[in-house]
Design a protein around this motif. Sequence first.
Motif, short mmCIF file in Angstrom:
data_model
loop_
_atom_site.label_atom_id
_atom_site.label_comp_id
_atom_site.label_asym_id
_atom_site.label_seq_id
_atom_site.Cartn_x
_atom_site.Cartn_y
_atom_site.Cartn_z
N PRO A 1 0.73 -1.36 -0.04
CA PRO A 1 0.08 -0.10 -0.13
C PRO A 1 0.80 1.26 -0.07
O PRO A 1 2.04 1.22 0.05
N ILE A 2 0.27 2.18 -0.38
CA ILE A 2 0.97 3.50 -0.65
C ILE A 2 0.68 4.56 0.69
O ILE A 2 -0.63 4.67 0.81
N ASP A 3 1.51 5.09 1.48
CA ASP A 3 1.15 6.11 2.62
C ASP A 3 1.39 7.62 1.70
O ASP A 3 2.67 8.03 1.54
N GLU A 4 0.50 8.24 1.17
CA GLU A 4 0.51 9.40 0.39
C GLU A 4 1.12 10.63 1.06
O GLU A 4 1.97 11.26 0.66
N ASP A 5 0.82 10.48 2.30
CA ASP A 5 1.60 11.67 3.28
C ASP A 5 3.14 11.27 3.16
O ASP A 5 4.05 12.40 3.03
N GLY A 6 3.62 10.12 3.40
CA GLY A 6 5.09 9.83 3.42
C GLY A 6 5.84 10.10 1.98
O GLY A 6 6.67 10.61 1.90
N ARG A 7 4.77 9.99 1.01
CA ARG A 7 5.45 10.21 -0.58
C ARG A 7 5.80 11.69 -0.61
O ARG A 7 6.44 12.32 -1.29
N LEU A 8 4.78 12.44 -0.09
CA LEU A 8 5.08 14.07 0.04
C LEU A 8 5.94 14.48 0.62
O LEU A 8 6.93 15.58 0.14
N ARG A 9 6.40 13.88 1.68
CA ARG A 9 7.31 14.18 2.69
C ARG A 9 8.91 13.75 2.15
O ARG A 9 9.98 14.31 2.12
N TYR A 10 8.98 12.58 1.17
CA TYR A 10 9.95 12.17 0.59
C TYR A 10 9.88 11.93 -0.91
O TYR A 10 9.78 10.94 -1.24
N PRO A 11 9.62 12.94 -1.69
CA PRO A 11 9.42 12.88 -2.91
C PRO A 11 10.91 12.38 -3.87
O PRO A 11 11.60 12.53 -3.35
N TYR A 12 10.41 11.70 -4.81
CA TYR A 12 11.44 11.25 -5.75
C TYR A 12 11.72 12.24 -6.78
O TYR A 12 10.94 12.64 -7.50
N GLY A 13 13.03 12.85 -6.50
CA GLY A 13 13.11 14.12 -7.61
C GLY A 13 12.34 15.39 -7.27
O GLY A 13 11.74 15.40 -6.25
N GLU A 14 11.89 16.11 -8.43
CA GLU A 14 11.11 17.47 -8.39
C GLU A 14 9.89 16.97 -8.31
O GLU A 14 9.52 16.28 -9.12
N ASN A 15 9.09 17.84 -7.66
CA ASN A 15 7.68 17.25 -7.65
C ASN A 15 6.99 18.71 -7.66
O ASN A 15 6.22 19.35 -6.64
#
Length: 247
Positions: A130-144
Motif C-alpha cells: 500500500p502507499i502512504d501518500e503523506d509519506g510520499r509527499l514528505r520524501y518525493p523522488y526528484g522534483e515534484n
Amino acid sequence: MRPKIVLFGDSITEASFDVGGWGAALANCFCRTADVVLRGYSGYNTRWVLKVLDRVFPLKSQTQSLSLASPSNVVAVTLFLGANDASLPDRSSAFQHVPIAEYHQNLLAIIAHFKALWPCTVILLITPPPIDEDGRLRYPYGENPSGLPERTLESAKAYATACLEVGREACVPVIDLCSKMQSTPGWEKLYLSDGLHLTAEGNRVVFEEVVEALQKEGVSPEKRTVDLPLLSEMDPNDPLKSFQLLP
C-alpha cells in the motif's frame, strides 16, 4: 550443489539484503540448506523488466550464471513488481507508469519465462505494498512541482488486485501484501519508511509472509538437508570420519 531461492523485483527487493531486510532474514532462515540469490532492480517496472529478462535469466544454460538455468537448482523465485508501474501517468514519476492492463500481461509473460526456465520451481507473486501518500509527499523522488503524491493508495490497491488476478490466471500463489499491511492500525508509518519502501517492521511482515507461503508450497529449511555435516553430527573423538562418509 546447494539449491537456490531467487528474489526478483524492484527497489523493495534490491534493498532486502540491507540491515533488517526481508531477503537477509530469508537467507538466514535457509542458511546451509539453500542460497538466496538477489536480483533486485531499483525503479524498474514490468515493461523494463521484460526488456532485460532474458539477459538476467537467459533460457540458454551456457550463458547463465550461478547455475540458475538448472531446472533442479532453483527451488523458488519471488516476483515482486508493481510499485513503479502504479506511478500515476500525470505526475512526477510518470516515466515509470505502466497501464494496468499491460502490467497484467507483463506479469504473465514473466511467469511464462520462469516456467520455461524452471518447470518445477515455485513461483511466488507478491503484490505491491500500500502507499502512504503523506509519506510520499514528505520524501518525493526528484522534483515534484505539482505538490501531489506521484503514487496513491487507490492506484496501489488497483495494481495489487491485478497481481492477484494474475496469480489465479497463472495458477501461482500470491502474497496479498497490500491488504495484509492495511489490516494493522497505523500501518502507514509502522511499515513504510517513506510512504513506499519498508521499515524494519515492514520487512518483518514480508519475511514472515514469504516463509509461510513457501512452507505451503513445500519449501522450508526443515524439509531440506544441509550440504555438509553439522557440528552436532560429528564424532568429537574422530571429527574427520564425518567427511569420509560423504557421497
